[in-house]
Design an enzyme around this catalytic site. Structure first.
Site, PDB file in Angstrom:
ATOM      1  N   LYS A 151      19.001 -26.939  26.647  1.00 30.13           N
ATOM      2  CA  LYS A 151      18.765 -25.584  27.732  1.00 30.13           C
ATOM      3  C   LYS A 151      20.262 -25.699  28.969  1.00 30.13           C
ATOM      4  CE  LYS A 151      14.003 -26.863  29.082  1.00 30.13           C
ATOM      5  NZ  LYS A 151      14.424 -27.971  29.094  1.00 30.13           N
ATOM      6  N   LYS A 157      22.467 -30.531  19.709  1.00 27.02           N
ATOM      7  CA  LYS A 157      21.107 -29.895  19.220  1.00 27.02           C
ATOM      8  C   LYS A 157      21.381 -28.577  20.451  1.00 27.02           C
ATOM      9  CE  LYS A 157      18.491 -31.373  22.862  1.00 27.02           C
ATOM     10  NZ  LYS A 157      17.805 -31.956  23.145  1.00 27.02           N
ATOM     11  N   LYS A 202      24.247 -36.836  28.391  1.00 23.89           N
ATOM     12  CA  LYS A 202      24.015 -36.081  30.111  1.00 23.89           C
ATOM     13  C   LYS A 202      25.568 -36.728  30.227  1.00 23.89           C
ATOM     14  CE  LYS A 202      20.232 -33.345  29.454  1.00 23.89           C
ATOM     15  NZ  LYS A 202      19.056 -33.685  29.545  1.00 23.89           N
TER      16      LYS A 202
END
Ligand code: AQP
Length: 328
Positions: A197, A194, A112
């Site tokens: 969201k 993966k 992230k």
């Protein structure tokens, strides 16, 4: 009394098939065997900026999603994380036990930090400690999650053991439950990443509220591997294998049977049928979701009652923790 189970989803967007197949599907099945506590992890979602008005909507939508998926508030506690201040307090205490080097190793943080390089905030770094506090406050025995959370769960166990060693037996060391199938659903746009969201490309995921047309379009655009044959092979055909996994889990048909049915047929037929499987699965879910989501008073009632029950457990643990530490 059954053993306690805790799990959560961050309302950072509408949940996708990965969240559902990796986590929520198991929650519904495990409700009868455990005392379940399901949180809407809004503090976790804040590690990526959420515009306030949308955020409010997403938090309540998440409650409607839990209910539509089959979480029964008569059996399980459903609550919003930020409604219980003990989560933030225990996070601070655990922060004094965690090593910076341990957090630097977390792959989710590294991923992230790369994807959201404009906003590498302290919360993003500390995410796993807040997650450990969430779990440990409820004297949790088991935590059902997708594979991506395995590393965070390991850290949670380490912190619980470390606290117990320094201050005496307090926390239960939680066990991770990861299902074999569906534990890691990959992005439709890239089978090496993966489904997520917070993916920038909406063609990475299928959310539980996507329309039939959008699902058809997303499946049509989903990347496939070279060749024509429908076979399950994670190494040679990772994209197709991911689609086969989704097909199998939503239709309750073994992958072997699906592969057999598509012998001699190409990707196009397979994709058309997969879109139908997803639509058929999501239609009744979406009807239930719409009904719950319309009734905001009911959602708030469920969440308030859940928070009352969760608070009782969490505050008791926090009191014990503070006493063990020597806080007055
Ligand atoms: N792709 C996935 N396959 C299987 N399980 C998954 N989970 C997440 N992605 C997949 C599981 O869903 C639960 C809730 O996840 P979360 O909201 O706490 O955050 P996450 O793991 O970081 O999920 P996302 O979708 O990638 O959200 P963002 O983009 O906000 O970080 C967890 O049990 C997780 O393992």
């Amino acid at each position: 009394m059954n053993q306690r189970l805790f799990s959560a989803v961050a309302p950072s967007g509408i949940i996708h098939l990965g969240n559902y197949l990796g986590a929520i599907k198991q929650w519904v099945e495990l409700q009868n065997d455990y005392d379940c506590v399901f949180s809407i992890a809004d503090y976790h979602a804040m590690t990526i900026f959420q515009p306030p008005q949308e955020f409010r909507e997403k938090i309540l939508e998440m409650a409607a999603i839990y209910l539509a998926a089959g979480i029964d508030p008569k059996k399980s506690i459903i609550f919003i994380q930020s409604n219980i201040s003990a989560h933030a307090e225990l996070t601070w205490i655990l922060n004094t036990l965690v090593k910076v080097s341990e957090l630097e190793r977390m792959t989710q943080f590294k991923d992230k930090a790369k994807r959201f390089s404009q906003n590498i905030n302290m919360g993003l770094f500390d995410y796993p400690v807040l997650m450990a506090a969430d779990i440990l406050l409820y004297k949790t025995k088991v935590v059902p999650v997708g594979e991506d959370q395995k590393q965070h769960l390991e850290l949670c166990r380490t912190l619980a053991q470390r606290f117990n060693k320094v201050y005496g037996q307090t926390f239960i060391i939680p066990k991770t439950i990861i299902r074999k199938e569906g534990a890691r659903i990959m992005g439709l746009d890239d089978p090496a990443k993966k489904m997520s969201k917070s993916a920038v490309n909406p063609y990475n995921y299928i959310t539980l509220t996507d329309s039939s047309d959008l699902i058809k379009e997303k499946i049509k655009k989903a990347v496939t591997d070279s060749g024509k044959e429908i076979i399950f092979n994670l190494k040679e055909k990772p994209a197709l294998s991911n689609l086969l996994t989704i097909y199998s889990l939503l239709s309750n048909k073994p992958i072997k049977e699906i592969v057999k049915n598509y012998q001699g047929k190409g990707y196009s037929q397979f994709k058309t049928d997969l879109a139908e499987v997803i639509i058929n699965f999501l239609k009744p879910f979406q009807e239930r979701f719409e009904n719950f989501n319309k009734d905001q008073n009911y959602l708030k009632k469920v969440l308030n009652e859940g928070a009352q029950k969760a608070r009782e457990i969490a505050e008791k643990t926090l009191e014990e923790v503070k006493e063990k530490i020597g806080l007055i």
